[in-house]
Scaffold this active site. Structure first.
Site, PDB file in Angstrom:
ATOM      1  N   GLU A 149       0.038  -1.757   4.280  1.00 28.48           N
ATOM      2  CA  GLU A 149       0.632  -2.488   3.153  1.00 28.48           C
ATOM      3  C   GLU A 149       1.003  -3.908   3.576  1.00 28.48           C
ATOM      4  O   GLU A 149       0.910  -4.841   2.773  1.00 28.48           O
ATOM      5  CB  GLU A 149       1.839  -1.702   2.608  1.00 28.48           C
ATOM      6  CG  GLU A 149       1.376  -0.486   1.812  1.00 28.48           C
ATOM      7  CD  GLU A 149       2.301   0.713   1.846  1.00 28.48           C
ATOM      8  OE1 GLU A 149       3.484   0.578   2.204  1.00 28.48           O
ATOM      9  OE2 GLU A 149       1.823   1.819   1.508  1.00 28.48           O
TER      10      GLU A 149
ATOM     11  N   ASN B 287       8.261   7.129   7.111  1.00 26.22           N
ATOM     12  CA  ASN B 287       8.310   5.735   6.653  1.00 26.22           C
ATOM     13  C   ASN B 287       8.795   5.760   5.205  1.00 26.22           C
ATOM     14  O   ASN B 287       8.040   6.120   4.308  1.00 26.22           O
ATOM     15  CB  ASN B 287       6.903   5.127   6.769  1.00 26.22           C
ATOM     16  CG  ASN B 287       6.827   3.731   6.186  1.00 26.22           C
ATOM     17  OD1 ASN B 287       7.851   3.137   5.840  1.00 26.22           O
ATOM     18  ND2 ASN B 287       5.614   3.205   6.085  1.00 26.22           N
TER      19      ASN B 287
ATOM     20  N   GLU C 247      -4.115   5.151   9.833  1.00 26.54           N
ATOM     21  CA  GLU C 247      -3.816   5.401   8.425  1.00 26.54           C
ATOM     22  C   GLU C 247      -4.943   4.833   7.570  1.00 26.54           C
ATOM     23  O   GLU C 247      -4.946   3.623   7.280  1.00 26.54           O
ATOM     24  CB  GLU C 247      -2.501   4.722   8.034  1.00 26.54           C
ATOM     25  CG  GLU C 247      -1.293   5.240   8.789  1.00 26.54           C
ATOM     26  CD  GLU C 247      -0.008   4.979   8.015  1.00 26.54           C
ATOM     27  OE1 GLU C 247       0.733   5.935   7.814  1.00 26.54           O
ATOM     28  OE2 GLU C 247       0.236   3.839   7.587  1.00 26.54           O
TER      29      GLU C 247
ATOM     30  N   GLY D 122      -0.722   7.128  -0.128  1.00 23.70           N
ATOM     31  CA  GLY D 122      -0.083   7.206  -1.439  1.00 23.70           C
ATOM     32  C   GLY D 122      -1.027   7.622  -2.549  1.00 23.70           C
ATOM     33  O   GLY D 122      -0.700   7.507  -3.730  1.00 23.70           O
TER      34      GLY D 122
ATOM     35  N   LYS E 206       9.343   3.390   3.347  1.00 21.73           N
ATOM     36  CA  LYS E 206       8.838   2.226   2.599  1.00 21.73           C
ATOM     37  C   LYS E 206      10.005   1.600   1.821  1.00 21.73           C
ATOM     38  O   LYS E 206      11.138   1.633   2.310  1.00 21.73           O
ATOM     39  CB  LYS E 206       7.664   2.629   1.706  1.00 21.73           C
ATOM     40  CG  LYS E 206       6.581   3.337   2.523  1.00 21.73           C
ATOM     41  CD  LYS E 206       5.271   3.459   1.827  1.00 21.73           C
ATOM     42  CE  LYS E 206       4.273   4.154   2.751  1.00 21.73           C
ATOM     43  NZ  LYS E 206       2.951   4.277   2.165  1.00 21.73           N
TER      44      LYS E 206
ATOM     45  N   SER F 200      -1.021  10.483   3.015  1.00 24.53           N
ATOM     46  CA  SER F 200      -0.853  11.697   2.216  1.00 24.53           C
ATOM     47  C   SER F 200      -0.694  12.966   3.050  1.00 24.53           C
ATOM     48  O   SER F 200      -1.239  14.008   2.702  1.00 24.53           O
ATOM     49  CB  SER F 200      -2.001  11.834   1.211  1.00 24.53           C
ATOM     50  OG  SER F 200      -1.994  10.742   0.306  1.00 24.53           O
TER      51      SER F 200
ATOM     52  N   HIS G  78       1.449  -2.179   9.402  1.00 24.09           N
ATOM     53  CA  HIS G  78       1.180  -1.181   8.361  1.00 24.09           C
ATOM     54  C   HIS G  78       0.169  -1.763   7.367  1.00 24.09           C
ATOM     55  O   HIS G  78       0.188  -2.967   7.079  1.00 24.09           O
ATOM     56  CB  HIS G  78       2.474  -0.803   7.644  1.00 24.09           C
ATOM     57  CG  HIS G  78       2.306   0.384   6.750  1.00 24.09           C
ATOM     58  ND1 HIS G  78       1.777   0.267   5.487  1.00 24.09           N
ATOM     59  CD2 HIS G  78       2.534   1.695   6.946  1.00 24.09           C
ATOM     60  CE1 HIS G  78       1.701   1.478   4.944  1.00 24.09           C
ATOM     61  NE2 HIS G  78       2.155   2.361   5.808  1.00 24.09           N
TER      62      HIS G  78
HETATM   63  P1  13P Z   1       1.905   8.471   2.133  1.00 24.98           P
HETATM   64  O1  13P Z   1       2.292   9.628   3.043  1.00 24.98           O
HETATM   65  O2  13P Z   1       2.831   8.284   1.002  1.00 24.98           O
HETATM   66  O3  13P Z   1       0.465   8.519   1.760  1.00 24.98           O
HETATM   67  O4  13P Z   1       2.091   7.147   3.033  1.00 24.98           O
HETATM   68  C1  13P Z   1       1.528   7.104   4.285  1.00 24.98           C
HETATM   69  C2  13P Z   1       2.021   5.903   4.979  1.00 24.98           C
HETATM   70  O5  13P Z   1       1.650   4.791   4.632  1.00 24.98           O
HETATM   71  C3  13P Z   1       2.988   6.076   6.056  1.00 24.98           C
HETATM   72  O6  13P Z   1       3.212   4.888   6.744  1.00 24.98           O
END
Ligand code: 13P
Length: 247
Positions: free
Chosen positions: A99, A10, A166, A172, A12, A208, A97
């Site tokens: 976010e 992803n 997640e 992150g 992002k 992560s 997601h």
């Molecule tokens: P990170 O791997 O940067 O923690 O992000 C995970 C994520 O949200 C994947 O969709």
């Protein structure tokens, strides 16, 4: 039990079209030289989908979008319907997601409508769930996550989606769920599904995931792959995660 692993990147809101397609081309070359044991999916920003598609043409690496609107077309300025994603070459789309849930107010009902719209357009939704730190500290992690799974998948055949757990506090942040914590939640999610299908549904872990923890996480019996954010932005960190997904 033969669930094929999935490793999805992803991106992002990172990587311009040229950067995303260069990364896709690099990964493609590496995976053609030594084919992966898992399915690999890349989810670039909407505006990079075309360039990444060109870079992946003829390769088994699949293309995903990071969001979708639940209406198929019409007066919805700024939104992108599932049919447009399929038309652009996507086979998958990430929905719900954390976010999107946290920053853009998406609720389970939205996630469900998006998953249904994706399925209607022939896309596989990657449906994300996960608890916040305060929910975990309050001992509510499992109840929250199982509630999200049930509500986000109401009226949706779980066999047609990929689930992703997640934990919000691990995204992150450099903090990862321990392999045991991840396994516990994945097993709980699987047990919440109908007995006749639960062994067929793939549940990815995200939060992560890095080259140095991928093997331990992917070694858990109910972890069927990874949804990777930051580490998917560079071949040198994404490739070892793909290589750690061994079936
Ligand atoms: P990170 O791997 O940067 O923690 O992000 C995970 C994520 O949200 C994947 O969709």
């Amino acid at each position: 039990m033969s669930r094929r692993f999935v490793v999805a990147g992803n991106f992002k809101m990172n990587l311009l079209a040229g950067e995303a397609s260069a990364l896709a081309a690099e990964l493609r070359a590496a995976l053609e030289a030594e084919p992966p044991a898992c399915e690999v999916i890349l989810a670039p920003v909407f505006t990079s989908i075309h360039a990444v598609r060109e870079a992946l043409q003829g390769s088994p690496i699949a293309l995903a979008a990071q969001n979708v609107h639940f209406e198929s077309s019409g007066a919805f300025t700024g939104e992108v319907g599932a049919g447009f994603l399929a038309d652009a070459g996507c086979t998958h789309v990430i929905v719900g997601h954390s976010e999107r849930r946290q920053l853009f107010g998406e609720r389970d009902a939205d996630v469900r409508e998006k998953a249904k719209a994706a399925l209607d357009a022939g896309l596989t939704p990657i449906v994300c769930v996960g608890e916040t730190l305060s929910e975990r500290e309050a001992g509510q992690a499992e109840a929250i996550v199982l509630g999200q799974v049930a509500s986000s998948l109401e009226g949706v055949d779980p066999q047609r989606v990929i689930l992703a757990y997640e934990p919000v506090w691990a995204i992150g942040t450099g903090r990862t769920a321990s392999p045991e914590d991840a396994q516990e939640m994945h097993a709980a999610i699987r047990s919440s599904l109908l007995a006749s299908i639960r062994d067929k549904v793939r549940i990815l872990y995200g939060g992560s995931v890095k080259p140095d923890n991928a093997e331990a996480l992917l070694g858990q019996p109910d972890v069927d792959g990874a949804l990777v954010g930051g580490a998917s932005l560079k071949t040198e960190s994404f490739l070892p995660i793909i290589r750690a997904a061994k079936h």
